[in-house]
Design a protein around this motif. Structure first.
Motif, PDB file in Angstrom:
ATOM      1  N   THR A  78       0.762  -1.079  -0.111  1.00 22.12           N
ATOM      2  CA  THR A  78      -0.025   0.140  -0.146  1.00 22.12           C
ATOM      3  C   THR A  78       0.795   1.346   0.059  1.00 22.12           C
ATOM      4  N   VAL A  79       0.710   2.165  -0.900  1.00 22.57           N
ATOM      5  CA  VAL A  79       1.417   3.559  -1.146  1.00 22.57           C
ATOM      6  C   VAL A  79       0.637   4.771  -1.121  1.00 22.57           C
ATOM      7  N   THR A  80       0.762   5.475  -0.026  1.00 26.80           N
ATOM      8  CA  THR A  80      -0.156   6.728  -0.128  1.00 26.80           C
ATOM      9  C   THR A  80       0.918   7.935  -0.042  1.00 26.80           C
ATOM     10  N   GLU A  81      -0.095   8.703  -0.491  1.00 24.04           N
ATOM     11  CA  GLU A  81       0.426  10.209  -0.433  1.00 24.04           C
ATOM     12  C   GLU A  81      -0.136  11.312   0.580  1.00 24.04           C
ATOM     13  N   GLY A  82       0.764  12.194   1.286  1.00 24.24           N
ATOM     14  CA  GLY A  82      -0.166  13.018   2.331  1.00 24.24           C
ATOM     15  C   GLY A  82       0.864  14.045   2.811  1.00 24.24           C
ATOM     16  N   SER A  83       0.288  14.794   3.916  1.00 28.21           N
ATOM     17  CA  SER A  83       1.143  16.028   4.576  1.00 28.21           C
ATOM     18  C   SER A  83       1.991  15.376   5.517  1.00 28.21           C
ATOM     19  N   ASN A  84       3.288  15.875   5.794  1.00 27.63           N
ATOM     20  CA  ASN A  84       4.179  15.299   6.785  1.00 27.63           C
ATOM     21  C   ASN A  84       3.479  15.046   8.078  1.00 27.63           C
ATOM     22  N   GLU A  85       2.580  15.904   8.551  1.00 22.41           N
ATOM     23  CA  GLU A  85       1.896  15.966   9.786  1.00 22.41           C
ATOM     24  C   GLU A  85       1.231  14.576   9.558  1.00 22.41           C
ATOM     25  N   HIS A  86       0.431  14.316   8.761  1.00 21.94           N
ATOM     26  CA  HIS A  86      -0.668  13.042   8.565  1.00 21.94           C
ATOM     27  C   HIS A  86       0.309  11.813   8.444  1.00 21.94           C
ATOM     28  N   LEU A  87       1.379  11.824   7.602  1.00 20.04           N
ATOM     29  CA  LEU A  87       2.302  10.728   7.274  1.00 20.04           C
ATOM     30  C   LEU A  87       2.912  10.251   8.830  1.00 20.04           C
ATOM     31  N   THR A  88       3.369  11.401   9.483  1.00 19.74           N
ATOM     32  CA  THR A  88       4.174  11.212  10.534  1.00 19.74           C
ATOM     33  C   THR A  88       3.201  10.471  11.745  1.00 19.74           C
ATOM     34  N   GLN A  89       1.901  10.980  11.865  1.00 23.99           N
ATOM     35  CA  GLN A  89       0.907  10.391  12.612  1.00 23.99           C
ATOM     36  C   GLN A  89       0.764   8.696  12.402  1.00 23.99           C
ATOM     37  N   SER A  90       0.498   8.547  10.922  1.00 24.08           N
ATOM     38  CA  SER A  90       0.212   7.300  10.715  1.00 24.08           C
ATOM     39  C   SER A  90       1.213   6.335  10.936  1.00 24.08           C
ATOM     40  N   VAL A  91       2.517   6.746  10.758  1.00 27.33           N
ATOM     41  CA  VAL A  91       3.698   5.804  11.251  1.00 27.33           C
ATOM     42  C   VAL A  91       3.526   5.700  12.714  1.00 27.33           C
ATOM     43  N   ARG A  92       3.370   6.560  13.648  1.00 30.17           N
ATOM     44  CA  ARG A  92       3.275   6.581  15.143  1.00 30.17           C
ATOM     45  C   ARG A  92       2.181   5.824  15.484  1.00 30.17           C
ATOM     46  N   ASN A  93       1.023   5.612  14.877  1.00 29.52           N
ATOM     47  CA  ASN A  93      -0.230   4.877  15.416  1.00 29.52           C
ATOM     48  C   ASN A  93      -0.297   3.493  14.616  1.00 29.52           C
ATOM     49  N   GLY A  94       0.599   3.360  13.863  1.00 25.35           N
ATOM     50  CA  GLY A  94       0.852   1.869  13.205  1.00 25.35           C
ATOM     51  C   GLY A  94       0.149   1.725  11.797  1.00 25.35           C
TER      52      GLY A  94
END
Length: 258
Positions: A78-94
């Protein structure tokens, strides 16, 4: 509150409607992306979810993923594009295993963050100037050259992170409203080529670091001691035990060293 006015055969957005439109588009885009991910998902033991924040980083992600898919053909990716804030939070929450981000003017993550930041690429930002503009004939730009046009940056979603990064790296700019976001690289290039704006571009991640392929935009450095260094980094959670993540990080590291 009122988002639009309905007239005879016409609908007009209110100021509040214009403000909400960008967020509404983001909501729709995320919904469509989620449906696409569900449709493409296959129940295998190998899964990997990654994200990136702009089209310029595509080569840094595409080649390692291509190599990984050759090694693991049944990988559910799965490959997604997003803002830095959104991506960082997505890595943080798994929700993501890995995301690309940028350190430019400010760090991609706080020093207290639990996320690990692995450098993939380093270079400097340059300013795109239309060849219709006499400034394009200069070897480098002065701060006072940048007062006559808006300065654009590209982010697929509203991003205060990138805005703060650009303000931190361009401390001589005092007009907050001069720096504006566009939602696509194509729109940014169009406005710059037509001499309606200047824009930041990442040197080293373009086919030609001096001018655009169509010859309508020149890329110029800033004069003096204005630091424009940036890093593209891969963010991941050290507690993530996904073997596909570990293999991707190893491939990325080997390609950087090469």
């Amino acid at each position: 509150m009122t988002l639009f006015w309905r007239g005879k055969n016409k609908i007009t957005l209110t100021p509040q409607g214009h403000l909400f439109l960008s967020s509404a588009q983001d909501i729709v885009n995320h919904y469509v992306s989620a449906l696409t991910d569900l449709q493409q998902f296959n129940d295998t033991q190998h899964t990997l979810r990654v994200g990136y924040f702009s089209a310029f980083e595509q080569p840094l992600l595409q080649q390692p993923l291509f190599t990984l898919l050759k090694e693991v053909p049944d990988l559910s990716l799965t490959v997604t594009e997003g803002s830095n804030e959104h991506l960082t939070q997505s890595v943080r929450n798994g929700n993501l295993d890995l995301a690309l981000s940028i350190s430019y003017g400010k760090s991609a993550v706080e020093t207290t963050s639990e996320l690990v930041s692995q450098s993939l690429f380093e270079s400097t930002m340059v300013m795109g100037v239309s060849t219709l503009n006499p400034l394009s004939q200069k070897a480098e730009l002065l701060p006072e050259d940048l007062t006559e046009r808006p300065i654009l940056y590209y982010s697929p979603e509203s991003s205060t992170f990138l805005l703060e990064s650009f303000l931190a790296s361009m401390s001589f700019l005092h007009d907050y409203d001069q720096i504006q976001r566009v939602s696509s690289a194509e729109q940014m290039h169009l406005l710059v080529a037509l001499n309606q704006a200047f824009a930041f571009y990442p040197s080293g991640l373009m086919a030609d670091n001096h001018q655009s392929a169509d010859g309508q935009v020149r890329y110029l450095p800033m004069a003096g001691d204005v630091s424009q260094a940036y890093q593209i980094v891969a963010l991941h959670n050290p507690g993530n035990a996904n073997p596909m993540l570990k293999r991707l990080l190893a491939i990325m590291s080997s390609k950087k060293d090469a």
